[in-house]
Enzyme design. Structure first.
Site, PDB file in Angstrom:
ATOM      1  N   LYS A 122      21.765  59.367  55.369  1.00 24.85           N
ATOM      2  CA  LYS A 122      21.060  60.691  55.103  1.00 24.85           C
ATOM      3  C   LYS A 122      19.642  60.440  55.015  1.00 24.85           C
ATOM      4  CE  LYS A 122      25.292  62.517  53.248  1.00 24.85           C
ATOM      5  NZ  LYS A 122      26.242  62.619  52.117  1.00 24.85           N
ATOM      6  N   GLN A 166      26.492  64.034  45.497  1.00 25.86           N
ATOM      7  CA  GLN A 166      27.296  63.458  46.289  1.00 25.86           C
ATOM      8  C   GLN A 166      28.446  63.034  45.717  1.00 25.86           C
ATOM      9  OE1 GLN A 166      26.140  61.607  49.562  1.00 25.86           O
ATOM     10  NE2 GLN A 166      28.209  60.940  49.313  1.00 25.86           N
ATOM     11  N   ASP A 205      24.700  71.635  51.600  1.00 27.03           N
ATOM     12  CA  ASP A 205      26.156  71.137  51.855  1.00 27.03           C
ATOM     13  C   ASP A 205      27.185  72.271  52.450  1.00 27.03           C
ATOM     14  OD1 ASP A 205      26.878  68.581  51.894  1.00 27.03           O
ATOM     15  OD2 ASP A 205      27.099  68.287  49.674  1.00 27.03           O
TER      16      ASP A 205
END
Ligand code: NAP
Length: 289
Positions: free
Chosen positions: A52, A96, A119
């Site tokens: 990422k 995460q 997300d």
């Protein structure tokens, strides 16, 4: 000849476009910034985060890893999230998974502000998807969004097609089914309670597997006459540490029209979608100031 639905050709097209968009935002005084919140130092999580970070920095966006100790209390975690949510220099944030300790007991999906929820898990963004309010400014869950982009890139029209989604998780299966439905497919959602999986997959034009089981799908799950397109979301490590999807790849690719490789298929699309969401979030926040 089976078509291999690789992500790289699309990633190669999208990166310069994202770099240009990022430059335009920077010229207006906005440097899109992603913050990844990690509790602990799980090696798998750190490796996902590296991918990422790399793409984030490649397009010219800013990246920060906010690493918290496993001993972080729920109060401290909420305070950290509040700081991120109220910081105008941060445009996107993800927590995460997995998280550990007290933080694991929190309703994590609601902790990132809906406007920074790159997300696409926040209840507001989930509700918009459920209600069919999907447009270019939407923050959609990254993996299903990436799958839709991949299908579009390879000119696989889903309208009027029969699609089977295997898995009904909040992050992949459910939003995937909704996006396919919105795009005009007739969708069946299979799960661990589905009796005979092959009864469904053999009649499908498109099969999307998001389960996490090696060799779940083999040649017997497909009717070669159907010319099925298979999207393998699964990411599984075998005993030797090799990354494999849900499909027995060699067996399945011999009887279908197209299939995503693992690795190199859905995985890079998920990361690409995350950074697309970051730029969308930065644009949205610019328009709302
Ligand atoms: P999850 O939350 O564990 O969900 C798995 C789903 O599979 C559940 O809905 C479960 O059904 C269903 N299932 C389990 N066994 C089954 C069977 N034998 N037949 C049919 N359905 C079955 O997993 P997830 O987070 O959605 O992830 C799924 C896979 O995708 C994992 O391998 C994950 O690593 C991978 N993944 C990849 C990416 C990527 O970027 N490539 C992104 C996210 C996830 P029930 O609901 O009945 O339990």
């Amino acid at each position: 000849m089976t078509l291999l639905l690789k992500a790289q050709p699309l990633v190669d097209v999208r990166i310069p476009e994202m770099q240009q968009l990022c430059s335009r935002l920077k010229a207006q005084g906005i440097t899109p910034k992603l913050v990844v919140v990690l509790v602990g130092d799980n090696p798998a999580s750190l490796s996902y985060i590296t991918n990422k970070r790399k793409l984030c920095e490649k397009v010219g966006a800013s990246f920060e890893l906010r690493q918290l100790p496993p001993s972080t209390t729920a109060t401290d975690f909420l305070e950290a999230m509040n700081g991120i949510n109220t910081d105008p220099s941060v445009h996107g944030c993800i927590i995460q998974l997995p998280v550990y300790g007290e933080s694991a007991g929190l309703k994590l999906e609601a902790l990132v502000d809906a406007h920074k929820d790159v997300d696409g898990f926040h209840p507001t963004n989930t509700a918009n998807l459920y209600l069919g309010r999907v447009h270019v400014k939407s923050l959609l869950p990254c993996t299903p969004k990436g799958v839709m982009s991949l299908l579009k890139h390879y000119k696989i029209d889903v309208k009027g097609k029969t699609a089977v989604v295997i898995g009904r998780s909040q992050i992949v299966g459910k939003p995937m089914s909704l996006l396919l439905n919105l795009a005009g497919a007739t969708v069946t959602m299979c799960h661990s309670g589905t009796g005979d999986l092959s009864e469904h997959t053999r009649r499908a034009d498109i099969v999307i597997s998001a389960v996490g089981k090696i060799n779940l799908l083999t040649a017997q799950h497909f009717d070669p006459a159907r010319k099925t397109v298979v999207i393998d979301v699964g990411m599984n490590k075998n005993a030797g540490g090799k990354l494999l999807g849900d499909c027995d790849f060699n067996s399945v690719q011999s009887v279908v029209a197209a299939i995503t490789p693992v690795p190199g298929g859905v995985g890079p699309m998920t990361v690409l979608s995350l950074i697309e969401n970051l730029l969308t979030a930065a644009q949205n926040q610019k328009e709302n100031v």
